[in-house]
Structure formats: structure tokens, C-alpha cells
Design a protein around this motif. Structure first.
Motif, mmCIF file in Angstrom:
data_model
loop_
_atom_site.group_PDB
_atom_site.id
_atom_site.type_symbol
_atom_site.label_atom_id
_atom_site.label_comp_id
_atom_site.label_asym_id
_atom_site.label_seq_id
_atom_site.Cartn_x
_atom_site.Cartn_y
_atom_site.Cartn_z
ATOM 1 N N UNK A 157 24.405 -82.189 -37.008
ATOM 2 C CA UNK A 157 25.206 -83.404 -36.859
ATOM 3 C C UNK A 157 24.488 -84.342 -35.900
ATOM 4 N N UNK A 158 23.481 -85.022 -36.424
ATOM 5 C CA UNK A 158 22.523 -85.719 -35.582
ATOM 6 C C UNK A 158 23.154 -86.816 -34.735
ATOM 7 N N UNK A 159 24.100 -87.550 -35.304
ATOM 8 C CA UNK A 159 24.703 -88.666 -34.580
ATOM 9 C C UNK A 159 25.496 -88.256 -33.357
ATOM 10 N N UNK A 160 25.921 -86.999 -33.304
ATOM 11 C CA UNK A 160 26.673 -86.498 -32.156
ATOM 12 C C UNK A 160 25.906 -85.420 -31.390
ATOM 13 N N UNK A 161 24.633 -85.256 -31.707
ATOM 14 C CA UNK A 161 23.790 -84.274 -31.004
ATOM 15 C C UNK A 161 24.426 -82.886 -31.003
ATOM 16 N N UNK A 162 24.846 -82.438 -32.181
ATOM 17 C CA UNK A 162 25.579 -81.184 -32.237
ATOM 18 C C UNK A 162 25.313 -80.447 -33.542
ATOM 19 N N UNK A 163 25.759 -79.201 -33.590
ATOM 20 C CA UNK A 163 25.814 -78.407 -34.809
ATOM 21 C C UNK A 163 27.279 -78.110 -35.075
#
Length: 318
Positions: free
Chosen positions: A258-264
Motif C-alpha cells: 500500500x504505497x501511498x500509506x507506506x504500509x502492507x
């Protein structure tokens, strides 16, 4: 010889409380993984030191062959890097250019069940096929047809168990399907926000049934197509922001970079969000613009942490 740095602590899985599909999961403190996966334990890093001629720089894609070797598109260095299953450097290929075994912004990468590595050479608008030693085999020559005018800005790639190839194209907002002879077969998607539309599709995953998972980045969702291009479902709209990569484990759990939120983000097989990891977690485990991930076996997750120029290795706790 590559050294992996082991991290001695467990990560906390956290995010703001979310609802998905009308159901709320977790309590006031956030989403929680169900019993299938209890957490992600960081066990190593690939890329904290040089790999071959250079350190990783803005890597995008990752693939693992049946022997456990890891292949990384080191996009900022216009090369492909091969490591063993422990993250030790084995080989590299590339450098900027448009000749055989040269690249211009290589994007995603995939392996088949045989001896081939397929690299999306994005700015050269082509797919290069290498062997597992990273020797050049061929450039896929895809003949144009009435409904296929060639690759525009290819990104993601997935391989079916029968050798068919799926390629996402950000210029046409479509996914192209090639048969096992590398001949164009059909396309699906197209610009739009409807259930059949795509906007800037990126990473692709093909499951054992031939269903195609596409990271529909600008629509902030995952879209699932069958092998004929019919839309089966979409999910993640309330959770995802600029998803780049998607992978599915043998148990059906879906992992999204989830690149836009810097997460998986982890979803169950029905598309219900279970947990989000990586936001505002101090220390070595912070994520920055993750772009791709790969489930290895039943107990390991590799994440391309592109903004931090590294690959993170997690143990899936069950």
C-alpha cells in the motif's frame, strides 16, 4: 558474501480503525490479524550493503524461483540482481541501455515454472526473457493487431501455471494477456472507475485457479479478473491508497503493498481487511513506498521497501 541483519523484536500491527464491506473489524485501537496469521516478525534485510556493483536504489519488483533464489529489479540502477534464499548476492545483469540485457527503468519481474525470468523493461517498452543465471534469452516480440498497438508503459507481470503471461500497461490502463507462445490473446480493463475499469495498473498476481489480481493504483483498490478478463470482484477501496503490488498466500490471504500509506495491508480471501502494518512504527521496520511483495512458502513474506532501498524479510507468525 551478503550478510543479513536480524532484528530481535516483534512488530506491532496497527492502523486506524476501519470498516470494510459494512463490517467493522478490530476494536478502538485498530485492526487485528485473525488466527491464521498472528503477526509479522522481521528477520532480515537485503540491501543494507552493496549487492554486486552497487547498493539497491529504488527497487520495484521481486520474484522467487522454485529453488528459492530471489530476483530484484533494481530500477534506479537499471539492473536485475539475483540473491540466494538467505539474501547473499549471486549475480547481476543490466545497466542503462536498449540492447540485449540492458534496461531503462525495469519495473516488475516474474519467474515461470521452468528456467525463465521475465523482466518488464518499462521505458524500452518491452519484456526481456533471461535464464536463471541472468543470461539473455530473448526479447518478447508481440505482433500488433487491431486491438493491440504494442506496449505503452508496461509495469506489472504475472505468469500462469500453463505459461501464459499477463502484463499491465499504465499508458492504456489495460492488462494484456499473451499465450504460451508469446502471442497477443486479449486485453481487459481500460481507463475508468467502473468495476471493469483500471487507472495506472501496476503489480499483478495470478493464483492457482488462473484468477488475475491487479493493483489498480489510482482507483486505490485490487481488481480480480478471471482468465478471460471478466471482473470477479474488487476490494480495498476504503483502506488502500496507491497500491503498487499484490500477492496471495497458499491459505488465500492477500497481501498488498500500500504505497501511498507506506504500509502492507492483509486481506482475507473475501477481501475483508484484517490488518495494516508499517505506519508510524519506530526503528528499522518503518516502510517507505513499498512497491511489491512475495509470499515464500507458508512462513515468509518479502517486501520491496523501495523508498528505503532495501528488501525486508518477515516471518509470518501463526
Amino acid at each position: 558474501m551478503r550478510r543479513m541483519r536480524c532484528l530481535p523484536f516483534f512488530l506491532v500491527l496497527c492502523c486506524a480503525c476501519m470498516s470494510f464491506g459494512g463490517k467493522q473489524r478490530g476494536g478502538e485501537n485498530g485492526l487485528h490479524l485473525e488466527e491464521k496469521v498472528k503477526g509479522l516478525n522481521p528477520v532480515g534485510i537485503i540491501g543494507d550493503r552493496k549487492l554486486g556493483s552497487a547498493s539497491l536504489y529504488l527497487p520495484i519488483g521481486i520474484a522467487v524461483d522454485p529453488l528459492g533464489n530471489i530476483f530484484i529489479t533494481d530500477t534506479g540502477n537499471d539492473r536485475v540482481v539475483k540473491c540466494d534464499g538467505e539474501g547473499r548476492f549471486l549475480a547481476e545483469a543490466g545497466g542503462f541501455g536498449w540492447g540485449s540485457r540492458e534496461f531503462n527503468r525495469p519495473a516488475y519481474i516474474a519467474t515461470d515454472n521452468g528456467l525463465n525470468i521475465y523482466v518488464v523493461d518499462a521505458q524500452n517498452k518491452r519484456i526481456q526473457r533471461l535464464d536463471r543465471s541472468l543470461n539473455f534469452v530473448s526479447t518478447l516480440e508481440i505482433r500488433e493487431q487491431n486491438d493491440f498497438l504494442g506496449l505503452g508503459l508496461p509495469q506489472g507481470i504475472g505468469i500462469t501455471f500453463s505459461g501464459e503471461i499477463l502484463v499491465s500497461d499504465m499508458e492504456s490502463d489495460q492488462v494484456f494477456k499473451l499465450n504460451s507462445f508469446f502471442e497477443y490473446e486479449r486485453s481487459f480493463g481500460g481507463f475508468g472507475e467502473s468495476e471493469t475499469g483500471l487507472r495506472d495498473p501496476k503489480g499483478i498476481f495470478v493464483d492457482r485457479d488462473g484468477d488475475v489480481y491487479v493493483a489498480d493504483s489510482q482507483n486505490s483498490r485490487i481488481v480480480v479478473f478471471d482468465s478471460f478478463g471478466n471482473t470477479l470482484r474488487s476490494f480495498g477501496e476504503q483502506v488502500l491508497e496507491d497500491p503498487n503490488g499484490v500477492a496471495v498466500g497458499k491459505d488465500g490471504l492477500v497481501y498488498v503493498a500500500n504505497s501511498g500509506k507506506n504500509s502492507v495491508v492483509v486481506f482475507d480471501p473475501d477481501g475483508n481487511a484484517l490488518a495494516e502494518y508499517g505506519k508510524s512504527i519506530p526503528g528499522m521496520a518503518n516502510l517507505s513506498r513499498p512497491t511489491d511483495l512475495k509470499v515464500v512458502g507458508e512462513s515468509q513474506l518479502l517486501v520491496v521497501d523501495s523508498g528505503n532501498n532495501r528488501i525486508l524479510i518477515f516471518e509470518l507468525l501463526r
